[in-house]
Design a protein around this motif. Structure first.
Motif, short mmCIF file in Angstrom:
data_model
loop_
_atom_site.label_atom_id
_atom_site.label_comp_id
_atom_site.label_asym_id
_atom_site.label_seq_id
_atom_site.Cartn_x
_atom_site.Cartn_y
_atom_site.Cartn_z
N ARG A 55 0.86 -1.18 0.00
CA ARG A 55 0.00 0.00 0.00
C ARG A 55 0.90 1.23 0.00
O ARG A 55 1.96 1.23 0.61
CB ARG A 55 -0.90 0.01 1.23
N PHE A 56 0.44 2.26 -0.68
CA PHE A 56 1.17 3.52 -0.76
C PHE A 56 0.18 4.66 -0.48
O PHE A 56 -0.24 5.36 -1.40
CB PHE A 56 1.82 3.67 -2.15
N PRO A 57 -0.20 4.81 0.78
CA PRO A 57 -1.25 5.78 1.10
C PRO A 57 -0.83 7.25 0.97
O PRO A 57 -1.67 8.12 0.81
CB PRO A 57 -1.61 5.45 2.55
N GLN A 118 8.12 -4.66 -15.35
CA GLN A 118 8.19 -3.34 -15.98
C GLN A 118 7.86 -2.28 -14.96
O GLN A 118 7.26 -2.57 -13.92
CB GLN A 118 7.22 -3.25 -17.15
N MET A 119 8.26 -1.06 -15.25
CA MET A 119 7.85 0.06 -14.42
C MET A 119 6.36 0.26 -14.64
O MET A 119 5.85 0.04 -15.74
CB MET A 119 8.67 1.29 -14.77
N ALA A 120 5.65 0.65 -13.59
CA ALA A 120 4.19 0.80 -13.65
C ALA A 120 3.83 2.03 -14.48
O ALA A 120 4.08 3.16 -14.07
CB ALA A 120 3.62 0.93 -12.24
N VAL A 121 3.26 1.79 -15.66
CA VAL A 121 2.87 2.86 -16.58
C VAL A 121 1.42 3.22 -16.34
O VAL A 121 0.55 2.35 -16.29
CB VAL A 121 3.09 2.43 -18.05
N LEU A 122 1.17 4.51 -16.21
CA LEU A 122 -0.18 5.04 -16.07
C LEU A 122 -0.46 5.96 -17.25
O LEU A 122 0.39 6.76 -17.64
CB LEU A 122 -0.31 5.86 -14.77
N THR A 123 -1.65 5.83 -17.81
CA THR A 123 -2.04 6.77 -18.86
C THR A 123 -2.35 8.12 -18.21
O THR A 123 -2.54 8.21 -16.99
CB THR A 123 -3.28 6.26 -19.61
N ARG A 124 -2.41 9.14 -19.03
CA ARG A 124 -2.72 10.47 -18.48
C ARG A 124 -4.08 10.46 -17.79
O ARG A 124 -4.28 11.16 -16.80
CB ARG A 124 -2.65 11.53 -19.57
N GLU A 125 -5.02 9.63 -18.30
CA GLU A 125 -6.36 9.56 -17.69
C GLU A 125 -6.31 8.93 -16.30
O GLU A 125 -7.20 9.16 -15.48
CB GLU A 125 -7.31 8.75 -18.59
N GLN A 126 -5.31 8.15 -15.99
CA GLN A 126 -5.18 7.50 -14.69
C GLN A 126 -4.39 8.34 -13.68
O GLN A 126 -4.34 7.99 -12.50
CB GLN A 126 -4.45 6.15 -14.85
N SER A 127 -3.80 9.43 -14.12
CA SER A 127 -2.86 10.17 -13.27
C SER A 127 -3.47 10.70 -11.98
O SER A 127 -2.88 10.55 -10.91
CB SER A 127 -2.21 11.30 -14.06
N VAL A 128 -4.63 11.31 -12.04
CA VAL A 128 -5.24 11.87 -10.83
C VAL A 128 -5.66 10.76 -9.87
O VAL A 128 -5.50 10.88 -8.65
CB VAL A 128 -6.44 12.78 -11.19
N ALA A 129 -6.15 9.65 -10.41
CA ALA A 129 -6.54 8.51 -9.56
C ALA A 129 -5.35 8.01 -8.76
O ALA A 129 -5.48 7.68 -7.58
CB ALA A 129 -7.14 7.39 -10.41
N LEU A 131 -2.40 9.83 -8.09
CA LEU A 131 -1.90 10.90 -7.24
C LEU A 131 -2.77 11.10 -6.00
O LEU A 131 -2.27 11.31 -4.91
CB LEU A 131 -1.83 12.19 -8.06
N ASP A 132 -4.09 11.02 -6.17
CA ASP A 132 -5.01 11.29 -5.06
C ASP A 132 -5.52 10.02 -4.37
O ASP A 132 -6.38 10.12 -3.50
CB ASP A 132 -6.19 12.12 -5.57
N GLY A 133 -5.02 8.86 -4.75
CA GLY A 133 -5.41 7.62 -4.08
C GLY A 133 -6.88 7.28 -4.26
O GLY A 133 -7.52 6.76 -3.35
N LEU A 134 -7.43 7.55 -5.44
CA LEU A 134 -8.86 7.32 -5.68
C LEU A 134 -9.20 5.86 -5.95
O LEU A 134 -10.36 5.49 -5.87
CB LEU A 134 -9.33 8.19 -6.86
N LEU A 135 -8.19 5.05 -6.29
CA LEU A 135 -8.39 3.63 -6.54
C LEU A 135 -7.40 2.84 -5.70
O LEU A 135 -6.27 3.28 -5.49
CB LEU A 135 -8.15 3.28 -8.01
N LEU A 141 -2.35 -0.28 -10.32
CA LEU A 141 -0.99 -0.73 -10.60
C LEU A 141 -1.05 -2.13 -11.21
O LEU A 141 -0.77 -3.13 -10.56
CB LEU A 141 -0.14 -0.73 -9.32
N ARG A 142 -1.43 -2.17 -12.47
CA ARG A 142 -1.57 -3.44 -13.18
C ARG A 142 -1.15 -3.24 -14.63
O ARG A 142 -1.17 -2.13 -15.14
CB ARG A 142 -2.99 -3.97 -13.09
#
Length: 165
Positions: A55-57, A118-129, A131-135, A141-142
């Motif tokens: 977990r990374f709260p 691999q390093m965990a890649v996030l699309t730009r659409e996933q960035s706020v989720a 950063l703000d721990g929304l998911l 992280l998949r």
């Protein structure tokens, strides 16, 4: 305007890079060195952190990139968009600067022939989720779906997948 760049996982690790983080309630871009102090307090740096089961709260960050390289291959999104790596940062401590590390996950189907992680890649659409721990971590992280990445040979490379021994 922020410029995403190639992130060389085999490049110089002491290079400072731009990260995006939420700090004191505000989103900010800062330039930090890559490499956290190991939890045991040793002198070695930790550049990547395995994410599974963790977990990374707090202290989440995003590392912008347009492609990443490993050995003689580079990987970018098939749609040519830029993206973020999911990361964590830590405040400075005595003898160690404020720094960050990138989280790793199981490789997706496109990258698996070249490396098992691999390093965990996030699309730009996933960035706020992220950063703000929304998911929850296991939902964001998949590996991205097959066909997400374009693989390119770099100079001196063979067209055969790299094998890990």
């Amino acid at each position: 305007m922020m410029k995403a760049m190639t992130f060389r996982s085999d490049g110089p690790v002491d290079k400072r890079r731009i990260i995006v983080r939420r700090h004191d309630g505000e989103v900010e871009m800062v330039e930090l060195p890559w490499g956290l102090r190991a939890r045991d307090g040793g002198a070695r740096s930790v550049y990547v952190v395995r994410s599974e089961g963790r977990r990374f709260p707090t202290h989440r960050c995003l590392v912008p990139a347009s492609e990443f390289g490993h050995r003689n291959f580079s990987f970018s999104l098939a749609n040519s968009d830029w993206f973020y790596f999911a990361g964590i940062w830590r405040p400075a401590t005595e003898g160690w600067p404020e720094a960050y590390a990138i989280l790793t996950i199981e490789a997706n189907a496109d990258i698996a022939p070249y490396h098992d992680r691999q390093m965990a890649v996030l699309t730009r659409e996933q960035s706020v989720a992220w950063l703000d721990g929304l998911l929850p971590e296991d939902e964001i992280l998949r590996p991205l779906p097959a066909g997400t990445f374009r693989i390119k040979l770099t100079s001196g490379a063979s067209d055969q997948p790299a094998l890990s021994l």
